[in-house]
Scaffold this active site. Structure first.
Site, PDB file in Angstrom:
ATOM      1  N   ASP A 143      37.119 -22.445  28.096  1.00  0.00           N
ATOM      2  CA  ASP A 143      37.966 -21.929  29.147  1.00  0.00           C
ATOM      3  C   ASP A 143      38.870 -23.112  29.531  1.00  0.00           C
ATOM      4  OD1 ASP A 143      38.690 -20.433  31.531  1.00  0.00           O
ATOM      5  OD2 ASP A 143      37.405 -21.853  32.600  1.00  0.00           O
ATOM      6  N   ASP A 161      33.485 -21.842  33.434  1.00  0.00           N
ATOM      7  CA  ASP A 161      33.028 -22.185  34.782  1.00  0.00           C
ATOM      8  C   ASP A 161      33.130 -21.045  35.782  1.00  0.00           C
ATOM      9  OD1 ASP A 161      35.840 -22.199  34.739  1.00  0.00           O
ATOM     10  OD2 ASP A 161      35.860 -23.361  36.590  1.00  0.00           O
ATOM     11  N   ASP A 208      34.014 -15.776  33.804  1.00  0.00           N
ATOM     12  CA  ASP A 208      33.497 -16.247  32.516  1.00  0.00           C
ATOM     13  C   ASP A 208      32.077 -15.749  32.248  1.00  0.00           C
ATOM     14  OD1 ASP A 208      35.804 -17.679  31.942  1.00  0.00           O
ATOM     15  OD2 ASP A 208      35.099 -19.429  33.051  1.00  0.00           O
TER      16      ASP A 208
HETATM   17  P1  ADP Z   1      41.159 -19.561  33.303  1.00  0.00           P
HETATM   18  O1  ADP Z   1      40.818 -18.780  32.099  1.00  0.00           O
HETATM   19  O2  ADP Z   1      42.302 -20.494  33.073  1.00  0.00           O
HETATM   20  O3  ADP Z   1      40.003 -20.227  33.949  1.00  0.00           O
HETATM   21  P2  ADP Z   1      41.023 -17.269  35.037  1.00  0.00           P
HETATM   22  O4  ADP Z   1      40.641 -16.210  34.078  1.00  0.00           O
HETATM   23  O5  ADP Z   1      40.020 -17.742  36.034  1.00  0.00           O
HETATM   24  O6  ADP Z   1      41.740 -18.508  34.358  1.00  0.00           O
HETATM   25  O7  ADP Z   1      42.257 -16.726  35.839  1.00  0.00           O
HETATM   26  C1  ADP Z   1      43.378 -16.324  35.140  1.00  0.00           C
HETATM   27  C2  ADP Z   1      44.570 -16.312  36.025  1.00  0.00           C
HETATM   28  O8  ADP Z   1      44.388 -15.335  37.034  1.00  0.00           O
HETATM   29  C3  ADP Z   1      44.802 -17.596  36.730  1.00  0.00           C
HETATM   30  O9  ADP Z   1      45.566 -18.492  35.965  1.00  0.00           O
HETATM   31  C4  ADP Z   1      45.549 -17.144  37.967  1.00  0.00           C
HETATM   32  O10 ADP Z   1      46.898 -17.008  37.660  1.00  0.00           O
HETATM   33  C5  ADP Z   1      44.977 -15.779  38.241  1.00  0.00           C
HETATM   34  N1  ADP Z   1      43.952 -15.773  39.267  1.00  0.00           N
HETATM   35  C6  ADP Z   1      42.659 -15.449  39.133  1.00  0.00           C
HETATM   36  N2  ADP Z   1      42.007 -15.527  40.294  1.00  0.00           N
HETATM   37  C7  ADP Z   1      42.905 -15.949  41.206  1.00  0.00           C
HETATM   38  C8  ADP Z   1      42.858 -16.225  42.604  1.00  0.00           C
HETATM   39  N3  ADP Z   1      41.737 -16.115  43.327  1.00  0.00           N
HETATM   40  N4  ADP Z   1      43.986 -16.629  43.199  1.00  0.00           N
HETATM   41  C9  ADP Z   1      45.111 -16.766  42.508  1.00  0.00           C
HETATM   42  N5  ADP Z   1      45.232 -16.513  41.213  1.00  0.00           N
HETATM   43  C10 ADP Z   1      44.147 -16.111  40.545  1.00  0.00           C
HETATM   44 MG    MG Z   2      38.102 -20.930  34.635  1.00  0.00          MG
END
Ligand code: ADP
Ligand code: MG
Length: 671
Positions: A370, A565, A569
């Protein structure tokens, strides 16, 4: 409490592997029965088993000398058998007694019966000294093994002694000693220099303090923790006396989590461990049958092709067979190896939830990371705040932060933190929902608040300025009642060891390293090339990540580890062959569904984990192959009449000791 944990871990050991068992470990290993025979040795003090050994040894040596220099032994028919019979009693009686008890409980084939038959048989054919030798050296071997295994188990359990046994609670300015489990959230506790922190808490002392975090993270450099920062139970205060305000009950602290994980780890056995147990259950009776055949078959052959068949000679060979066939070395060393592997890893801040994962991780050929919080720090800086014309920037930030206030996403934390630093008042949401991979939806002061990425806005048909689409940075936007109200630009950095991790993984022979992220494609591509990752996939919904990982996990010859994390995930961690969670920053959901937890959040510890998995496997194979080669060699010599009972006894004890010592290398090696 320390003692308590020790006991727990030992009790657990005992249940699962009997590593800490008194004598005759193999016995219980070979046979998975629930009852435990009462051991004479087990209940005696530390020195008692040695008294029996010493008496027996003295009588044996005296007997051999008398035999050699004195006619008495040879002239008086009964003198020799009687002398050696007495010599056998101190070491042989407990073994035979226990063997009989075993047989009474329908446990016919174990090393105790093997040794008893061998001893009695040798005595019956007039090999009195050997009969003593079999029992004597069997007992010496058992005692040595107990010493080695006991030490190993103690070394490893010491690692687990990371809970403090008392907490100094400050009530009305007075220190009162309580058990950590009795302390309540909100209580103030005081920790003296050199003491272990009993509970998670917030630093109250103005000047903060230095802490040794090695028990939790495997990090040897002490860490400075400032006022208002979180201190975790299990750390040791190395500088000054500090005061903390308890933030978690004991049961929810990181220490409890580690202990639970390591304890439960032993229930999930590696395949080779399960195999060895089954193997021993078949092996022992088969060997007994073969020993029987060694006596009988030559007899029938001698009837067909007459040769001089001497019963006692063939019986002697069969007894050699029995003695060397004890499966001790295998049955004790394999579980010990996995236990040492789990111990070695937890010393490095890597928690394996089972020996089986230690085995799978060494075969991993694809690793998917991730991005945010895993390869990057997940600590975002707010670079820019852009409010639309009809809202004050401060109002925009406070609404955004309020909408994010209950989310554990790193972006959410950064925004809330920013609002707090600006001293903004955050209205509390009456409703809040996390839209995974996109953002959050909340109701605040009667308004519908959306906070998240552009995809979130698109999914709700909310229009936004076109130039945002071309912005190459991480953006979090706000919409109030379905109308775009502004955005913030955020950035974070790769973790210090991310790049080295990727190249080290390639060096270990990992075929493919990929980055899977929900972030925008351009950003993901930029990070991927910075870190030396060839494949960086962006704009993935949690489901997309899961599909990607599942496809690889199901293709033949591929084994994938996913490292992540976030809450989003968790499903991916569960689907992968080995799920690895970041334990510090990571969400509880991720830690819960992972197979391996990296306490330090350092991706490089994955490299360590793979190395430990590979080394453990190497030692297990070494032990199995080594023990089998030596045993087969002596077995063959025994049948040919070339190995004496003495050789068999020494080989058996020797092989077991070597295997146990070899296993301990896993624990002591520097990775
Ligand atoms: P990564 O795979 O990079 O860890 P996530 O799957 O956790 O990213 O989240 C993907 C995208 O969704 C983030 O890059 C963000 O743009 C958006 N996102 C998710 N949760 C939030 C939140 N609580 N506040 C703002 N944006 C969020
Ligand atoms: Mg993440």
């Amino acid at each position: 409490m320390t003692e308590n944990i020790d006991n727990n871990s030992k009790a657990n050991l005992k249940d699962d592997h009997d590593l800490n068992h008194g004598t005759c470990l193999c016995h219980d290993h070979c046979h998975d029965h629930d009852h435990k025979h009462e051991h004479n040795h087990e209940h005696s003090g530390r020195w008692e088993p040695y008294v029996g050994v010493a008496i027996s040894m003295a009588l044996l040596i005296a007997g051999l000398i008398l035999d050699h220099f004195h006619d008495f032994m040879t002239n008086t028919i009964w003198a020799k058998p009687l002398w050696y019979f007495v010599a056998i009693i101190p070491v042989g009686f407990p073994v035979v007694k226990e063997a009989i008890e075993g047989v009474a409980q329908k446990d016919y084939f174990n090393e105790l019966t093997l040794m008893s038959i061998a001893c009695i048989g040798a005595f019956c054919i007039g090999e009195y000294a050997e009969a003593v030798g079999v029992m004597l050296f069997y007992c010496i071997g058992e005692n040595l093994q107990d010493l080695a295994v006991g030490k190993a188990a103690r070394d490893i359990s010491k690692l687990l002694e990371i809970k403090a046994d008392k907490a100094r609670v400050i009530i009305n300015g007075e220190a009162i000693i309580k058990k950590p489990e009795d302390v309540e959230v909100g209580d103030i506790i005081e920790v003296y220099p050199g003491e272990r922190v009993p509970l998670d808490g917030k630093m109250l002392s103005q000047e903060g303090g230095m802490f040794d975090t090695s028990a939790l993270t495997g990090e040897s450099v002490p860490r400075e923790i400032d006022k208002d920062e979180e201190v975790m139970a299990g750390m040791i205060s190395t500088g000054s006396t500090v005061r903390l305000q308890v933030t978690n009950p004991l049961s929810e602290s990181a220490v409890s989590r580690i202990l639970d994980l390591v304890k439960n780890a032993q229930a999930k056995k590696a395949k080779s461990e399960v195999f060895i147990r089954k193997f021993a259950r078949i092996y022992t009776p088969v060997v007994t049958l073969m020993a029987f055949l060694v006596v009988v078959v030559p007899f029938f052959i001698s009837m067909l092709h007459p040769f001089h068949y001497v019963f006692s000679e063939w019986l002697y060979r069969a007894l050699v067979f029995l003695v060397i066939s004890c499966p001790c070395a295998l049955v004790i060393s394999v579980p010990l190896s996995y236990f040492a592997g789990i111990g070695a890893a937890s010393r490095k801040g890597v928690l394996f939830k089972g020996g089986n994962f230690l085995e799978t991780i060494r075969n991993i050929n694809v690793i998917a990371f991730d991005k945010t919080g895993t390869l990057t720090t997940g600590k975002f800086n707010i670079e820019k705040v852009v409010a639309s014309s009809d809202i004050e920037p401060d109002k925009m930030i406070s609404l955004m932060a309020a909408g994010e206030s209950q989310s554990s996403h790193p972006l959410a934390k950064a925004i809330v933190n920013y609002a707090n630093l600006k001293g903004l008042r955050l209205p509390s949401p009456t409703f809040m929902k996390e839209i995974s991979g996109k953002g959050t939806n909340a109701t605040i002061e009667g308004h519908s608040i959306l906070v998240g990425n552009l995809k979130l806005l698109e999914s709700k048909n909310i229009s936004y300025p076109a130039e945002l689409k071309d912005n190459p940075s991480t953006i979090v936007a706000l919409a109030v009642d379905g109308i775009f109200a502004g955005y913030v630009v955020l950035s974070d950095m790769p973790k210090a060891d991310s790049k080295a991790t990727v190249s080290d993984l390639h060096k270990l022979g990992i075929e493919k390293v990929v980055m899977l992220s929900g972030d925008r494609k351009e950003i993901v591509a930029r990070y991927a090339s910075k870190l030396g990752i060839k494949e960086g996939l962006g704009e993935l919904m949690p489901q997309d990540k899961a599909d990607y990982v599942e496809k690889i996990a199901k293709s033949p010859g591929k084994k994938i580890a996913f490292v992540g994390d976030g809450i989003n995930d968790a499903p991916v961690l569960a689907i992968s062959n080995v799920g690895v969670a970041m334990g510090g920053l990571g969400s509880d959901a991720a830690i819960e569904s992972a197979d391996v937890v990296i306490q330090t959040d350092k991706p490089s510890r994955l490299v360590t984990a793979i190395k430990i998995g590979r080394f453990t496997h190497k030692i297990v194979i070494e032990n199995i192959v080594g023990a089998l080669i030596i045993k087969v060699a002596i077995l063959t010599l025994g049948v040919l009449g070339l190995a004496s009972l003495w050789a068999a006894v020494f080989a058996d004890v020797g092989v077991t000791m070597l295997a146990v010592l070899n296993s301990m290398r896993i624990f002591w090696k520097k990775y």
